[in-house]
Design a protein around this motif. Structure first.
Motif, PDB file in Angstrom:
ATOM      1  N   SER A  45       2.396  17.200   6.269  1.00  0.00           N
ATOM      2  CA  SER A  45       1.361  17.752   5.386  1.00  0.00           C
ATOM      3  C   SER A  45       1.430  19.270   5.322  1.00  0.00           C
ATOM      4  O   SER A  45       1.191  19.870   4.274  1.00  0.00           O
ATOM      5  N   GLN A  46       1.767  19.890   6.455  1.00  0.00           N
ATOM      6  CA  GLN A  46       1.795  21.344   6.521  1.00  0.00           C
ATOM      7  C   GLN A  46       3.039  21.942   5.885  1.00  0.00           C
ATOM      8  O   GLN A  46       3.003  23.057   5.351  1.00  0.00           O
ATOM      9  N   GLN A  47       4.153  21.206   5.935  1.00  0.00           N
ATOM     10  CA  GLN A  47       5.437  21.750   5.480  1.00  0.00           C
ATOM     11  C   GLN A  47       6.126  20.832   4.476  1.00  0.00           C
ATOM     12  O   GLN A  47       7.351  20.759   4.452  1.00  0.00           O
ATOM     13  N   ILE A  48       5.361  20.149   3.652  1.00  0.00           N
ATOM     14  CA  ILE A  48       5.982  19.210   2.723  1.00  0.00           C
ATOM     15  C   ILE A  48       6.899  19.914   1.737  1.00  0.00           C
ATOM     16  O   ILE A  48       7.955  19.384   1.363  1.00  0.00           O
ATOM     17  N   ASP A  49       6.550  21.121   1.308  1.00  0.00           N
ATOM     18  CA  ASP A  49       7.417  21.847   0.367  1.00  0.00           C
ATOM     19  C   ASP A  49       8.766  22.161   1.000  1.00  0.00           C
ATOM     20  O   ASP A  49       9.815  21.988   0.362  1.00  0.00           O
ATOM     21  N   ALA A  50       8.749  22.624   2.248  1.00  0.00           N
ATOM     22  CA  ALA A  50      10.004  22.939   2.942  1.00  0.00           C
ATOM     23  C   ALA A  50      10.828  21.679   3.161  1.00  0.00           C
ATOM     24  O   ALA A  50      12.065  21.692   3.018  1.00  0.00           O
ATOM     25  N   LEU A  51      10.166  20.573   3.498  1.00  0.00           N
ATOM     26  CA  LEU A  51      10.872  19.311   3.721  1.00  0.00           C
ATOM     27  C   LEU A  51      11.532  18.821   2.438  1.00  0.00           C
ATOM     28  O   LEU A  51      12.727  18.465   2.431  1.00  0.00           O
ATOM     29  N   LEU A  52      10.793  18.821   1.335  1.00  0.00           N
ATOM     30  CA  LEU A  52      11.356  18.347   0.074  1.00  0.00           C
ATOM     31  C   LEU A  52      12.457  19.278  -0.426  1.00  0.00           C
ATOM     32  O   LEU A  52      13.463  18.814  -0.992  1.00  0.00           O
ATOM     33  N   PHE A  53      12.287  20.590  -0.213  1.00  0.00           N
ATOM     34  CA  PHE A  53      13.323  21.536  -0.628  1.00  0.00           C
ATOM     35  C   PHE A  53      14.625  21.273   0.123  1.00  0.00           C
ATOM     36  O   PHE A  53      15.717  21.272  -0.465  1.00  0.00           O
ATOM     37  N   ALA A  54      14.508  21.032   1.431  1.00  0.00           N
ATOM     38  CA  ALA A  54      15.713  20.771   2.228  1.00  0.00           C
ATOM     39  C   ALA A  54      16.394  19.477   1.799  1.00  0.00           C
ATOM     40  O   ALA A  54      17.629  19.410   1.710  1.00  0.00           O
ATOM     41  N   ALA A 110      18.088  20.173  -1.576  1.00  0.00           N
ATOM     42  CA  ALA A 110      19.259  21.043  -1.430  1.00  0.00           C
ATOM     43  C   ALA A 110      20.430  20.289  -0.826  1.00  0.00           C
ATOM     44  O   ALA A 110      21.580  20.434  -1.261  1.00  0.00           O
ATOM     45  N   ALA A 111      20.136  19.447   0.195  1.00  0.00           N
ATOM     46  CA  ALA A 111      21.210  18.676   0.831  1.00  0.00           C
ATOM     47  C   ALA A 111      21.825  17.697  -0.160  1.00  0.00           C
ATOM     48  O   ALA A 111      23.044  17.503  -0.194  1.00  0.00           O
ATOM     49  N   ARG A 112      20.995  17.093  -1.005  1.00  0.00           N
ATOM     50  CA  ARG A 112      21.506  16.151  -2.000  1.00  0.00           C
ATOM     51  C   ARG A 112      22.369  16.876  -3.025  1.00  0.00           C
ATOM     52  O   ARG A 112      23.421  16.376  -3.443  1.00  0.00           O
ATOM     53  N   SER A 113      21.944  18.083  -3.425  1.00  0.00           N
ATOM     54  CA  SER A 113      22.727  18.857  -4.396  1.00  0.00           C
ATOM     55  C   SER A 113      24.086  19.238  -3.823  1.00  0.00           C
ATOM     56  O   SER A 113      25.102  19.197  -4.523  1.00  0.00           O
ATOM     57  N   ASN A 114      24.115  19.596  -2.544  1.00  0.00           N
ATOM     58  CA  ASN A 114      25.381  19.967  -1.910  1.00  0.00           C
ATOM     59  C   ASN A 114      26.336  18.782  -1.858  1.00  0.00           C
ATOM     60  O   ASN A 114      27.549  18.939  -2.052  1.00  0.00           O
ATOM     61  N   ARG A 115      25.780  17.581  -1.594  1.00  0.00           N
ATOM     62  CA  ARG A 115      26.661  16.408  -1.512  1.00  0.00           C
ATOM     63  C   ARG A 115      27.208  16.034  -2.881  1.00  0.00           C
ATOM     64  O   ARG A 115      28.378  15.695  -3.024  1.00  0.00           O
ATOM     65  N   THR A 116      26.350  16.089  -3.896  1.00  0.00           N
ATOM     66  CA  THR A 116      26.795  15.691  -5.230  1.00  0.00           C
ATOM     67  C   THR A 116      27.639  16.773  -5.891  1.00  0.00           C
ATOM     68  O   THR A 116      28.445  16.501  -6.779  1.00  0.00           O
ATOM     69  N   GLY A 117      27.400  18.039  -5.454  1.00  0.00           N
ATOM     70  CA  GLY A 117      28.171  19.131  -6.047  1.00  0.00           C
ATOM     71  C   GLY A 117      29.572  19.196  -5.512  1.00  0.00           C
ATOM     72  O   GLY A 117      30.478  19.655  -6.178  1.00  0.00           O
TER      73      GLY A 117
END
Length: 513
Positions: free
Chosen positions: A494-503, A506-513
């Protein structure tokens, strides 16, 4: 002064719980699965009733009376009308209405024979059905109750310690005050009216989808609810948030509530092109599966079946707090469905380097006796049903974490946490046991059996599990990653949901890129 009183109150509450822990093994010998089913049926079926009622067995023995029925008689003999299965009876000077459970609730635990309602002379339902009841004297009301319960005038006179002539004169006064001409007509009308009103109230249930209504109030129109019948026949409710073509996340929620305490989750998911899928397992009750571990496997397999119906893409699997054990089991049992596993606010395991915490202390006692699970769940649910006690207990538990205390304040004031706790405690009896059992299982060993890469997310202020314990676990697990969030507590999602979703994005973009 107020803060000192709250602190002392929290300390006293904690002392009560700690004092109960050593006695669980001794005090729970009579606690059985059947008695838990009786209590659960009572809370699920009659939790909305605002008048005193109790459950009895076929021999007239008291089974359960709830918090408002402490003075119900230990034994009660119903005077039931065979065709209707209901009737009135007197005990201890009070009038009771009884109703057979098998007729109205065929799935009630087999020990329950009937439900009894104590009828207050100046309250429900007497005052509503008999508006002029307030004009009767106490002696006249007592006589009327005996007559409604089926006693003739002579017997009623003997039971009240008065003469027949005195009671005959009282009947005339009652008829005059209530506007009736004959005793028989009056008793038939009153009996039918009282029965209709009581049955109407007893069969009024909580909304079947009370949890969905709460979730929709939390997430708004962005929440889509899909109900999928799994191959095992179990209906699985799936809460779906975010873009339908987004990368799917299956989220196993915490024990506290099946929501994330964040008001911008739908917007954040759309921003990162992520789709959030969650099953509120608290409300998936499988009565026909008696063993807790078997129920867990049944639920996990049903969840997998439902999710595979919604999408064929592999899932990012997230376990939050108590949900970590469920996420690990899901990843182990269905490895082809999981691309990566993220464990947030991991519960304390046995490999830690810190001194034992309350969690490990309670855990060791649970493992020593399975019956302790029932007592722990009962204590947890009793506290959860009281907004005052639940807030005080959680405040004490998280007193060393400023970030968690702030989250709790928001959860109670903005996100209806009291309603979630009450709903789960009253309507998800077996599921709360499953949560406790699941945490005691060897889910850590399952981490070493899943092929999916594992990432731990943990806050430096987490009071449930010290961050060093999670670091030690991550070092043991080949290839595991550890992300430590400064100043975050146990409610990290709840406190860091933005950071969790961003990570995750980003990890998914790196794999697909």
């Amino acid at each position: 002064m107020g803060k000192r009183e709250n602190r002392n109150g929290s300390t006293e509450l904690a002392k009560i719980i700690y004092r109960a822990i050593p006695d669980w093994r001794r005090d729970t010998q009579d606690v059985s699965r059947q008695s838990f089913q009786v209590e659960r049926f009572f809370l699920q079926t009659f939790g909305q009733c605002q008048f005193p009622l109790a459950l009895y067995d076929a021999q007239g023995g008291l089974l359960f009376s709830g918090s408002s029925g402490g003075d119900f008689p230990k034994r009660l003999s119903p005077q039931e009308n065979a065709p209707t299965g209901c009737g009135f009876t007197m005990a201890g000077g009070c009038l009771y209405f009884t109703l057979q459970t098998a007729r109205r609730w065929p799935h009630a635990p087999r020990d329950i024979a009937f439900v009894a309602v104590r009828i207050a002379s100046d309250g429900f339902p007497m005052s509503g059905v008999i508006p002029a009841a307030g004009a009767l004297t106490d002696s006249e009301l007592e006589l009327l109750c005996h007559l409604i319960a089926g006693s003739d005038l002579k017997t009623a006179a003997e039971q009240t310690g008065a003469s027949y002539d005195t009671k005959r004169k009282q009947v005339q006064k009652i008829l005059q005050k209530l506007g009736h001409r004959s005793q028989g007509d009056m008793l038939r009308l009153l009996s039918v009216s009282l029965t209709a009103r009581l049955v109407e109230e007893l069969v009024a249930h909580l909304p079947a989808d009370a949890e969905t209504a709460l979730a929709q109030g939390h997430y708004g129109p962005s929440l889509v609810v899909t109900r999928v019948n799994s191959g095992s026949g179990l209906e699985v409710p799936v809460w779906d948030i975010g873009p339908r073509d987004g990368a799917p996340i299956v989220y196993f929620h915490s024990m506290l509530a099946p929501v994330i305490f964040h008001d911008q989750l739908p917007e954040a998911l759309h921003a990162h092109d992520l789709r959030f899928l969650m099953v509120p397992r608290h409300f998936m009750d499988i009565n026909e599966v008696s063993n807790s571990r078997a129920r867990q496997k049944h639920i996990i397999d049903a969840v997998a079946s439902a999710l595979s119906y919604l999408t064929s893409r592999p899932f990012i699997c997230i376990g939050d707090s108590a949900g970590c054990s469920w996420a690990v089991q899901f990843a182990c049992n269905h490895p082809d469905m999981v691309s990566e596993l993220h464990l947030v606010a991991t519960p304390q395991s046995s490999v830690g380097v810190q001194p034992p915490t309350l969690f490990t202390d309670v855990s060791s006692r649970i493992k020593a006796s399975e019956r302790v699970v029932y007592s722990l769940t009962r204590i947890y649910n009793l506290i959860s049903r009281s907004p005052v006690f639940s807030r005080r207990a959680l405040g004490y538990m998280y007193r060393g974490s400023p970030s968690d205390l702030a989250t709790l304040d928001e959860a109670f004031s903005q996100y209806r946490l009291s309603e979630w706790l009450t709903l789960i405690a009253s309507g998800a009896r077996h599921s709360s046991i499953d949560e406790v059992v699941s945490l005691q299982g060897d889910w850590v060993r399952g981490l070493f059996d899943t092929p999916a890469p594992v990432t731990f997310w943990h806050g430096t202020q987490d009071p449930i599990c010290p961050v060093e314990d999670v670091r030690a676990l991550a070092r043991r697990l080949p290839g595991a990653r550890m992300r430590v969030i400064d100043s975050a507590g146990h409610f990290l999602s709840s406190q860091q949901i933005d950071a969790l979703l961003f990570a995750l994005s980003a990890a998914r973009s790196n794999r697909t890129g």
